[in-house]
Design a protein around this motif. Structure first.
Motif, mmCIF file in Angstrom:
data_model
loop_
_atom_site.group_PDB
_atom_site.id
_atom_site.type_symbol
_atom_site.label_atom_id
_atom_site.label_comp_id
_atom_site.label_asym_id
_atom_site.label_seq_id
_atom_site.Cartn_x
_atom_site.Cartn_y
_atom_site.Cartn_z
ATOM 1 N N GLY A 1 0.825 -1.198 0.000
ATOM 2 C CA GLY A 1 0.000 0.000 0.000
ATOM 3 C C GLY A 1 0.863 1.253 0.000
ATOM 4 N N SER B 1 -3.088 -5.258 1.358
ATOM 5 C CA SER B 1 -2.678 -6.167 2.432
ATOM 6 C C SER B 1 -3.829 -6.387 3.411
ATOM 7 C CB SER B 1 -1.503 -5.584 3.209
ATOM 8 O OG SER B 1 -0.629 -4.886 2.363
ATOM 9 N N LYS B 2 -4.819 -5.493 3.375
ATOM 10 C CA LYS B 2 -5.911 -5.534 4.337
ATOM 11 C C LYS B 2 -7.054 -6.360 3.742
ATOM 12 C CE LYS B 2 -3.011 -3.000 6.442
ATOM 13 N NZ LYS B 2 -2.871 -1.562 6.285
ATOM 14 N N ASP C 1 -7.136 7.379 0.061
ATOM 15 C CA ASP C 1 -6.824 6.055 0.588
ATOM 16 C C ASP C 1 -8.162 5.465 1.035
ATOM 17 O OD1 ASP C 1 -6.170 3.853 2.183
ATOM 18 O OD2 ASP C 1 -4.323 4.782 2.938
#
Ligand SMILES: *Cc1c(COP(=O)(O)O)cnc(C)c1O
Length: 386
Positions: free
Chosen positions: A82, A203-204, A179
Motif C-alpha cells: 500500500g 494487504s488488508k 486512501d
C-alpha cells in the motif's frame, strides 16, 4: 457490472490455459519474441503487453482488470505494498516547488512521505483537519497539485466529504486522491463521487488472509499510463505474480468476508457502547459519531475496524486490558481472518505518558471472521481485569 462476475470471471481467459478454473501463476521475469520485427512493434506498448514483468505480467493483468472493474475506474496498477502505491501515485503528480493539501493524520507512512520525504525534493504539504471542506479551500495555494484524502481514517475514523472536495479540486484543476482501504470499493465508491485516484493497501481486506503485502492505484487510463511510464517503471515497486495470484484468490470471497467482518463489528460496537468501563467507541456508523450523517451518505457499509477508549487515565490499565485478551491477537494491520487489538500505548516507548496526554488510551480492534460470541466473551473477560 455484477460483482460476482467481476470476481469469478472477468479477465480470465480459461481456454488459453487448459480450461483451468484457477488462473496460472506466470512466474516469469521475461518474455521472448519470435523475431526483431515483433520486438520493434511491441516495445512502444509496454503498458499493454507482456515484455518484462516489471511492466506487465499476465497473472497481474487479470488482477488489474478485476480491481478496476470493482472500483468502476478505467484501469488499475498493482504494487508491492500500500505504501508503494501511495508514494508512487503521489510522486507521479508533483514536481519540485509543488504543494499538497492533505487530511491531517493519514496513514503513518503517508505522513512520513509528505513530512520527511517530499520536502527533500521541494514539495511541501499543508495538513488540514478535513472535517469541513472550507479547510481544504483555505489551504489551496497557486502551486497546489494534489489534495490527499483518507476517509475514514483507520484509527479514529474522521471523514471528509468526498463529493464536495472533488468539486472544489476540479474547479482549481487539482488532482484528488483517497486512501480507501477501510471501506473498499464495496462500501465506498470515490470515483462516482468525483475523486481522481483511489489507493489501497491490499494487504488488508482485498488480500484478506494476512499472507500478502500489496497495494493498488485506480484511476483513468490516462492517469495509469502516466504513472506507469514514470514512477511505476522507474521505482519498480511491483507485485510478484505469485502474490497477484493470492490476491485473485482473496478477491473471490471479498464480499463474504467484508460482510461477516462488518456484521460482527456492529455487534461488538453495540456491546461496547453499553459497557460502563468503555469511555468511547469510535466507529463511522456509531450513533455517537458527530459525522454519522456524512458516513451514511457516502458509505454504503462500515468495515470491521473500530477503536475504543477505556474509562481510565492510566497507561498500565490500558496495557492490562490488552494483555488480557486471548482471542484478539496483539498486532498491527487488519483485514485478515484473525481479530486483532492494537493498543496505542504500545507506541509509548518507555510505557509512560506526559501529564495531560491521553493518546495512549485508544485501542483499535479489528473484527475478523470468528463467531461474535467468542469475541464479545473475550472483551468481557478482559474488561473484568480493569
Ligand atoms: C496498512 C495501511 C497502509 C499501508 O499499506 P501497506 O500494504 O502496509 O504498505 C496504508 N493505508 C492504510 C489506511 C493502511 O491501513
Amino acid at each position: 457490472m455484477d460483482i460476482s462476475y467481476i470476481l469469478n470471471e472477468l479477465g480470465e481467459e480459461r481456454s488459453q490455459y487448459f480450461n483451468a478454473v484457477a488462473p496460472p501463476i506466470i512466474q516469469t521475469s521475461n518474455f521472448m519474441f519470435p523475431d526483431v520485427e515483433t520486438m520493434r512493434r511491441m516495445f512502444p506498448h509496454e503498458f499493454e503487453l507482456p515484455i518484462y514483468t516489471r511492466g506487465n505480467n499476465p497473472t497481474v493483468e487479470i488482477l488489474r482488470k478485476k480491481l478496476a472493474a470493482l472500483e468502476g475506474s478505467e484501469d488499475a496498477l498493482v504494487l508491492a505494498s500500500g505504501s508503494a502505491a501511495i508514494a508512487t501515485a503521489v510522486i507521479a503528480n508533483v514536481n519540485q516547488g509543488d504543494h499538497i493539501v492533505s487530511v491531517a493524520k493519514p496513514y503513518s507512512w503517508t505522513t512520513k512521505l509528505m513530512q520527511n520525504f517530499l520536502p527533500r525534493f521541494g514539495v511541501t504539504t499543508t495538513f488540514v483537519d478535513g472535517t469541513d471542506v472550507s479547510q481544504f479551500e483555505n489551504a489551496i495555494q497557486p502551486n497546489t497539485k494534489v489534495i490527499y484524502l483518507e476517509s475514514p481514517n483507520t484509527f479514529t475514523f474522521e471523514l471528509q466529504d468526498l463529493a464536495a472536495v472533488a468539486k472544489l479540486a476540479k474547479a482549481h484543476g487539482i488532482v484528488t486522491m483517497i486512501d480507501n482501504s477501510y471501506s473498499t470499493a464495496l462500501y465506498q465508491k470515490p470515483v462516482e463521487l468525483g475523486i481522481d485516484v483511489v489507493l489501497y493497501s491490499a494487504s488488508k481486506y482485498i488480500g484478506g488472509h494476512s499472507d500478502v503485502v500489496a497495494g493498488v492505484i485506480c484511476g483513468t487510463k490516462e492517469m495509469m499510463r502516466k504513472i506507469f511510464y514514470s514512477e511505476y517503471m522507474t521505482l519498480g515497486g511491483i507485485i510478484s505474480p505469485m502474490n497477484a495470484w493470492l490476491m485473485i484468490r482473496g478477491l473471490r470471497t471479498l464480499p463474504l468476508r467484508l460482510e461477516r467482518s462488518a456484521r460482527t463489528a456492529a455487534e461488538v460496537v453495540a456491546y461496547l457502547e453499553n459497557h460502563p468501563k468503555v469511555r468511547r467507541v469510535y466507529f463511522p456508523y456509531s450513533k455517537t459519531n458527530p459525522q454519522l450523517e456524512l458516513a451514511k451518505r457516502q458509505m454504503s457499509g462500515c468495515g470491521g475496524l473500530l477503536t475504543i477508549s477505556l474509562e481510565t487515565d492510566q497507561i498500565e490499565v490500558v496495557d492490562r486490558f490488552a494483555n488480557s485478551l486471548k482471542r484478539f491477537l496483539l498486532g498491527v494491520s487488519w483485514g485478515g481472518h484473525e481479530s486483532l487489538a492494537f493498543p496505542a500505548s504500545s507506541g509509548y516507548a518507555d510505557g509512560t505518558a506526559q501529564p495531560g496526554d491521553t493518546g495512549f488510551n485508544l485501542i483499535r480492534l479489528y473484527i475478523g471472521l470468528e463467531e461474535p460470541e467468542g469475541l464479545i466473551a473475550d472483551l468481557k473477560q478482559a474488561l473484568e481485569h480493569i
